[in-house]
Design an enzyme around this catalytic site. Structure first.
Site, PDB file in Angstrom:
ATOM      1  N   GLY A 161     -37.936  52.305  59.750  1.00  0.00           N
ATOM      2  CA  GLY A 161     -36.799  52.534  59.316  1.00  0.00           C
ATOM      3  C   GLY A 161     -35.923  51.481  59.149  1.00  0.00           C
ATOM      4  O   GLY A 161     -34.387  51.370  58.921  1.00  0.00           O
ATOM      5  N   GLY A 183     -32.979  50.926  56.088  1.00  0.00           N
ATOM      6  CA  GLY A 183     -31.686  51.958  56.027  1.00  0.00           C
ATOM      7  C   GLY A 183     -30.583  51.295  56.671  1.00  0.00           C
ATOM      8  O   GLY A 183     -30.572  49.875  56.903  1.00  0.00           O
ATOM      9  N   ASP A 236     -40.801  50.285  56.743  1.00  0.00           N
ATOM     10  CA  ASP A 236     -40.129  51.721  56.201  1.00  0.00           C
ATOM     11  C   ASP A 236     -41.365  52.295  55.554  1.00  0.00           C
ATOM     12  O   ASP A 236     -42.351  51.816  55.160  1.00  0.00           O
ATOM     13  CB  ASP A 236     -39.182  51.296  55.594  1.00  0.00           C
ATOM     14  CG  ASP A 236     -37.977  52.425  55.551  1.00  0.00           C
ATOM     15  OD1 ASP A 236     -38.358  53.377  55.290  1.00  0.00           O
ATOM     16  OD2 ASP A 236     -36.789  52.095  55.921  1.00  0.00           O
ATOM     17  N   ASP A 279     -45.330  55.030  57.785  1.00  0.00           N
ATOM     18  CA  ASP A 279     -44.639  56.266  57.693  1.00  0.00           C
ATOM     19  C   ASP A 279     -44.520  56.827  59.300  1.00  0.00           C
ATOM     20  O   ASP A 279     -45.239  56.930  60.064  1.00  0.00           O
ATOM     21  CB  ASP A 279     -45.734  57.357  56.974  1.00  0.00           C
ATOM     22  CG  ASP A 279     -45.061  58.792  57.160  1.00  0.00           C
ATOM     23  OD1 ASP A 279     -43.993  59.111  57.685  1.00  0.00           O
ATOM     24  OD2 ASP A 279     -45.787  59.870  56.476  1.00  0.00           O
ATOM     25  N   TYR A 300     -29.693  68.463  62.535  1.00  0.00           N
ATOM     26  CA  TYR A 300     -29.726  67.066  63.159  1.00  0.00           C
ATOM     27  C   TYR A 300     -29.392  66.902  64.443  1.00  0.00           C
ATOM     28  O   TYR A 300     -29.819  66.216  65.300  1.00  0.00           O
ATOM     29  CB  TYR A 300     -28.730  66.293  62.246  1.00  0.00           C
ATOM     30  CG  TYR A 300     -28.485  64.860  62.316  1.00  0.00           C
ATOM     31  CD1 TYR A 300     -29.295  64.019  62.483  1.00  0.00           C
ATOM     32  CD2 TYR A 300     -27.152  64.386  63.159  1.00  0.00           C
ATOM     33  CE1 TYR A 300     -29.142  62.551  62.688  1.00  0.00           C
ATOM     34  CE2 TYR A 300     -26.841  63.108  63.276  1.00  0.00           C
ATOM     35  CZ  TYR A 300     -27.906  62.317  63.305  1.00  0.00           C
ATOM     36  OH  TYR A 300     -27.663  60.899  63.649  1.00  0.00           O
ATOM     37  N   ILE A 325     -20.937  55.108  61.468  1.00  0.00           N
ATOM     38  CA  ILE A 325     -21.048  53.501  61.623  1.00  0.00           C
ATOM     39  C   ILE A 325     -20.432  53.074  59.987  1.00  0.00           C
ATOM     40  O   ILE A 325     -21.099  53.719  59.192  1.00  0.00           O
ATOM     41  CB  ILE A 325     -22.433  53.092  61.699  1.00  0.00           C
ATOM     42  CG1 ILE A 325     -22.834  53.663  63.054  1.00  0.00           C
ATOM     43  CG2 ILE A 325     -22.403  51.406  61.820  1.00  0.00           C
ATOM     44  CD1 ILE A 325     -22.336  53.304  64.302  1.00  0.00           C
TER      45      ILE A 325
HETATM   46  C1  AKB Z   1     -24.245  61.429  60.381  1.00  0.00           C
HETATM   47  O1  AKB Z   1     -22.807  61.523  59.882  1.00  0.00           O
HETATM   48  O2  AKB Z   1     -24.929  62.095  60.419  1.00  0.00           O
HETATM   49  C2  AKB Z   1     -24.251  60.178  61.257  1.00  0.00           C
HETATM   50  C3  AKB Z   1     -24.062  60.464  62.951  1.00  0.00           C
HETATM   51  C4  AKB Z   1     -22.768  60.391  63.277  1.00  0.00           C
HETATM   52  O3  AKB Z   1     -24.819  60.446  63.471  1.00  0.00           O
HETATM   53  N1  AKB Z   1     -23.335  59.248  60.652  1.00  0.00           N
END
Ligand code: AKB
Length: 318
Positions: free
Chosen positions: A9, A12, A35, A53, A143, A173
């Site tokens: 990755g 990114g 990547d 991948d 997530y 970030i």
């Molecule tokens: C997101 O906003 O999904 C990321 C995180 C805070 O993990 N920047």
């Protein structure tokens, strides 16, 4: 002996800057970037690069054997906002890539793993201010679920298979080199770009929503420092809370206005506001400060100055 590192990755936002810094410290030939495609021209041409991948165990293993890799930084993931739009894809990428890398470490083909977690592991039942290391974690985003489950697996592989996996919970970030893709906290980058190009920005996060944030240089230092820490000093093998500063969209706009007085912000919250509303306002990262001497350098004013300087150069605005 300098270990040979693979970054998965690497095109990114964080992967690219981590690659540049590790190459400076360890030598270009010792840091292999990879990547799924060659989307970042500058990065791809900055040293050894392989197409990988992250969901494909055999591709990773072949690359590890070809380059005698000792350490993997797994930076490939679908971030919070994009993951809500592609839940199954996010589950598949975020989990299978982690298992692939953990299994290589379990089989002793590699020695060390870095895997990023996030403030996304927390949910609306988590204490919002100075969120402790150990607390209620009921994430409501795909997530967040992948990050929370991932943390449990990291700890499990460490305890049961002696895998040296290290992790931090990144806040939002902020950086200028490589654009982020699909995060909830991306507004805190877009706002600087728009301040330079348009002198105005419509923010998808409500004006008083406070979130934990960090400048890229601090995030890269944290990542490298935890990887360089003594094995025995790392007491937490799920993921360390990590913090620098916290601010609201209103506060970042005020800090930009000190440099660009005509800058205007308006608010039009969308689905990402619902995600942000479940996340902490601030994080207690005392365990990271204690166990491996974590400390940050950049406050909001430093970040604003640096972002506006770098982006002005990039867009050639005097
Ligand atoms: C997101 O906003 O999904 C990321 C995180 C805070 O993990 N920047």
């Amino acid at each position: 002996m300098i270990s040979k590192v693979l970054i998965i990755g690497a095109c990114g936002q964080i992967g690219s800057e981590l690659t540049y810094k590790l190459r400076l410290e360890n030598g270009v030939e010792n840091v292999i970037a990879s990547d799924i495609n060659e989307s970042n021209f500058e990065l791809v041409n900055s040293g050894p690069f392989e197409i990988i991948d992250a969901k494909n165990y055999n591709q990773i293993k072949r690359c590890v054997e070809k380059h005698n890799i000792d350490t993997i930084y797994l930076m490939a993931a679908l971030l919070s906002a994009k993951a809500e739009q592609h839940p199954k894809m996010a589950w598949s990428l975020n989990m299978s890539s982690l298992f692939n890398v953990l299994d290589l470490a379990k089989e002793k083909i590699i020695n060390k793993v870095f895997w990023p977690s996030s403030i996304g592991v927390f949910g609306s039942t988590t204490p919002k201010s100075s969120t402790p290391q150990h607390t209620i974690m009921e994430p409501t985003t795909v997530y967040g679920i992948t990050k929370q489950v991932g943390e449990r697996w990291c700890e499990y592989y460490n305890k049961n298979y002696d895998v040296d996996v290290r992790s931090v919970r990144y806040p939002g970030i902020i950086s200028w080199k490589t654009l982020p893709g699909g995060g909830t906290t991306d507004y805190a980058i877009e706002i600087y770009h728009k301040a330079i190009t348009d002198k105005k920005y419509e923010c998808y996060i409500a004006e008083d929503t406070e979130l934990p944030m960090m400048f890229m240089d601090d995030a890269v230092n944290a990542t490298i420092n935890i990887m360089n820490a003594d094995y025995a000093s790392l007491k937490i093998r799920s993921s360390y809370n990590l913090a620098a500063i916290s601010f609201t969209p209103k506060q970042i706009a005020e800090s930009i206005k000190k440099h660009i007085p005509e800058f205007e912000i308006t608010y039009n919250p969308d689905f990402r506001q619902h995600i942000a509303a479940t996340w902490p306002k601030s994080i207690d990262d005392s365990k990271a400060r204690q166990d491996w001497n974590w400390c940050h350098d950049y406050n909001l004013e430093d970040i604003t100055k640096e972002m506006l300087k770098q982006l002005s150069n990039m867009y050639s605005v005097s």
